[in-house]
Design an enzyme around this catalytic site. Structure first.
Site, mmCIF file in Angstrom:
data_model
loop_
_atom_site.group_PDB
_atom_site.id
_atom_site.type_symbol
_atom_site.label_atom_id
_atom_site.label_comp_id
_atom_site.label_asym_id
_atom_site.label_seq_id
_atom_site.Cartn_x
_atom_site.Cartn_y
_atom_site.Cartn_z
ATOM 1 N N GLU A 193 0.749 -1.325 -0.043
ATOM 2 C CA GLU A 193 0.067 0.070 -0.176
ATOM 3 C C GLU A 193 0.981 1.243 -0.052
ATOM 4 O O GLU A 193 0.593 2.095 0.896
ATOM 5 C CB GLU A 193 -1.174 0.064 1.220
ATOM 6 C CG GLU A 193 -1.797 -1.063 0.954
ATOM 7 C CD GLU A 193 -2.994 -1.571 2.201
ATOM 8 O OE1 GLU A 193 -2.660 -0.813 3.233
ATOM 9 O OE2 GLU A 193 -3.631 -2.074 1.831
ATOM 10 N N GLU A 291 -6.931 -9.963 -3.197
ATOM 11 C CA GLU A 291 -7.759 -9.763 -1.863
ATOM 12 C C GLU A 291 -9.080 -9.452 -2.096
ATOM 13 O O GLU A 291 -9.735 -8.890 -1.569
ATOM 14 C CB GLU A 291 -7.119 -8.665 -0.900
ATOM 15 C CG GLU A 291 -5.634 -8.518 -0.696
ATOM 16 C CD GLU A 291 -5.071 -7.580 0.237
ATOM 17 O OE1 GLU A 291 -5.991 -7.272 0.821
ATOM 18 O OE2 GLU A 291 -3.941 -7.472 0.323
#
Ligand code: CA
Length: 673
Positions: A193, A291
């Site tokens: 991220e 995910e």
């Protein structure tokens, strides 16, 4: 307390709560039916291949009327999920996982905040126990995550560190976790991220990001290194993600794959998701949906969303797998509204849809062999269990890997019997369809496969009709390159087929006269080449080509063959993908040839050809990008430094004469090795 722990336990940042409620607005007008039909057409092209099971008896002779059962047991595409310690204590959870997934990612157990709760107190026991279970069950694991750029998701003791203390703690973490899982994880999310945090960058400087990737690569050269972020296919943050990945690559970060988390709200717009995937695909790197989940209370909407994401991902040539971030309502970080199986283990509509998709994309069929012992089928790429029952012989079961490719993949199953209805084994027929292509001091021969043959022999004469001298025996392929010839001299070739009984008669003769390889003055074609990824060592060779027609007449692409030369290091077979082509990836095919004896920088070449659907290049026009990728079947590294056609300095299009182009079999551009 509980919900806060849940948020920390996810891969996402807290701030996403705010963005999940933003409706997706997209200007596309393509209807739902359009996207699905188009996706199914691509799936048929990119995920399947023609195969042929050949059944032979103990002497190598074809057996007709044998029963062949074809059952796919694994998929080449990655179907997976996050996994957690429930797998160690809950047998229902473990069985469900085993029956629905082939890939796993540890939900929290190898994150830094789980493995080093106080400085120096390093403990991998939970992750190790899960890894033992996945390995015992043949499930492949990706690693998540070496580091996490979002401050909130770091161990609390790390958040207070700065300067050399932080650098030292970070280095210890990288060394420890990468060494611990070396040879176990096949992917690593290196720094999670980076679009949504700047913890390490703010404290240690911008150069720390490429350093993290270089350091992991140095510790474990085999694990594939990923960037991983959210909102990049859910929303339009693909634009920022692409710029960030380019910047990292420009700074020398060895990035092997792009992780798109895929945490969706109640809506998935497949047209917008495809546009974002297309945008991220321009690097030529594999993309994984790492995910996936969609949270919506209506289970039918959840099912439709799941199908949209999976069908689109499976249809996209750059996407290599999809992992869910959990599946069970009893242990889903976003709660029961994101699960595919209910608390009581009954499948909801989303789970039923997932099972239906897996069934749709798994090949299971059976039939009997033809009079020449063949059972042809077209199947999804992956591992197959083939069971053959021949008249008068015991059933034989073999495992077979159907790999991507444009040619028919042949798999021969030998039974123990004498062939039942074929008691008199015979020598094979002579090869047909022999062709020869001329080169500089060499000739390239191709011929059709012969039923019952186990190898081929190539013979040569300098006078038409022979006598012929054998130049190569035991050739398993249906092609051969004969080098070391004298330019200007005519050569005459025949090919014979061989099996355990004997050798066929010779094929019809073909003749060639090798010539010096200079581009003919009449050719107005040129090949341009560029690289998106200049890594010299890696498991993938990437290149982009553009063919220019500088002449005054259109040129049919189907008359052209482009060759790229390399040394392949090792004996594993090679796979080819066309990731993008302006003329359409389905119009582009690739095959590999051996150069024997090897030339400097070249023991292998990739030959790219075009179907008639590719059309023509207009006078003064160009083919547009032809973006390709090569990898070995065993995913070991290439060293491109010694490859004839490789030039790491060409990061934008330039004419390149170490890639050759043939028009109707004649050299039209470039210099052969
Ligand atoms: Ca090489």
């Amino acid at each position: 307390m509980m919900w806060w722990k849940k948020w920390l336990g996810s891969s996402m940042a807290f701030i996403l709560l705010a963005t999940l409620v933003i409706p997706v607005i997209d200007g596309s007008t393509a209807s739902a039916a359009d996207w699905k039909t188009e996706a199914n057409d691509r799936i048929e092209q990119i995920r399947k291949r023609n195969a042929e099971i050949r059944v032979v008896d103990a002497s190598g002779n074809p057996i007709s009327g044998a029963t062949v059962s074809v059952k796919q047991t694994k998929h080449r595409f990655g179907f997976g999920s996050a996994i957690n310690t429930n797998v160690l204590t809950n047998a229902t959870y473990a069985n469900f996982f085993k029956n629905h997934f082939e890939w796993a990612v540890h939900e929290n157990e190898s994150k830094w905040y789980s493995t080093e709760t106080s400085q120096g107190n390093v403990n991998y026991s939970n992750a190790d126990k899960i890894m033992e279970w996945t390995e015992a069950n043949g499930i492949i694991s990706r690693g998540h995550t070496v580091l996490w750029e979002v401050e909130a998701n770091n161990p609390s003791w790390v958040k207070s560190l700065t300067g050399t203390a932080l650098r030292s703690a970070m280095d210890s973490r990288i060394t420890s976790v990468v060494n611990h899982f070396k040879g176990k994880y096949v992917h690593w999310d290196v720094n999670n991220e980076m679009l949504h945090g700047s913890f390490f960058k703010d404290r240690l400087g911008a150069a720390i990001w490429p350093y993290m990737y270089q350091r992991v690569r140095a510790l474990d050269p085999n694990v594939k290194l990923f960037v991983n972020d959210y909102n990049v296919i859910e929303y339009d943050e693909d634009v920022a993600y692409k710029a960030q990945i380019k910047s990292l690559l420009d700074q020398g970060a060895p990035i092997d794959g792009i992780g798109a988390q895929g945490h969706f709200g109640a809506t998935i717009d497949p047209v917008a998701v495809k546009r974002r995937l297309d945008n991220l695909a321009t690097f030529g790197l594999p993309i994984w949906i790492t995910e996936y989940d969609s949270t919506v209370s209506n289970e039918n909407t959840r099912a439709d969303n799941l199908e949209a994401m999976y069908r689109l991902a499976f249809s996209h040539s750059s996407v290599d797998g999809v992992l869910m971030w959990g599946f069970w309502a009893g242990s889903h970080w976003r709660g029961a509204d994101a699960a595919i199986v209910n608390q009581d283990w009954t499948l909801n509509a989303a789970g039923k849809r997932y099972e239906a998709l897996l069934k749709e994309w798994t090949t299971v069929q059976s039939g009997t062999t033809t009079s020449d012992g063949k059972y042809p089928f077209r199947g999804f790429h992956g591992t197959y269990e083939i069971t053959v029952t021949a008249p008068g012989a015991a059933a034989v079961t073999k495992t077979f890997e159907l790999e991507p490719g444009s040619t028919t993949q042949v798999f021969t199953v030998q039974t123990t019997g004498n062939g039942g209805g074929n008691p008199n084994p015979t020598v094979p027929a002579a090869p047909t369809g022999v062709t020869a292509t001329v080169g500089d001091a060499q000739a390239s021969l191709n011929w059709n496969a012969v039923s019952g043959a186990t190898s081929y022999t190539v013979k040569r004469a300098t006078t038409s009709g022979g006598p012929y001298t054998t130049v190569a025996t035991g050739i398993a392929a249906t092609s051969y390159v004969n080098t070391g010839l004298t330019n200007g001299t005519p050569y005459y070739y025949v090919v014979s087929a061989v099996n355990s009984v004997g050798e066929s008669t010779n094929s019809s003769q073909v003749s060639v006269t090798p010539t010096v390889s200079q581009p003919p003055s009449t050719s107005n074609l040129a090949v341009q080449y560029k690289l998106n990824n200049t890594s010299i060592i890696g498991n993938t060779i990437n290149a982009t080509f553009n063919i220019k027609n500088n002449g005054t007449a259109a040129v049919n692409l189907s008359n052209l063959k482009l060759r790229y030369y390399l040394t392949k290091e090792g004996s594993a077979s090679l796979n080819f993908w066309c990731d993008w082509a302006q003329v359409g990836t389905s119009s582009v095919n690739g095959s590999f040839g051996s150069i024997s004896p090897a030339k400097t920088g070249a023991d292998t070449y990739l030959e790219i050809g075009f179907s008639s659907a590719a059309g023509s290049i207009a006078a003064g026009g160009q083919s547009g990008d032809i973006q390709i990728r090569i990898a070995k079947a065993d995913w070991t590294n290439f060293d491109q430094a010694n490859d004839y056609s490789f030039d790491s300095t060409k990061t934008s299009y330039a004419n390149w004469n170490k890639v050759t182009l043939f028009q109707n079999g004649n050299l039209a551009w470039g210099i052969e090795p």
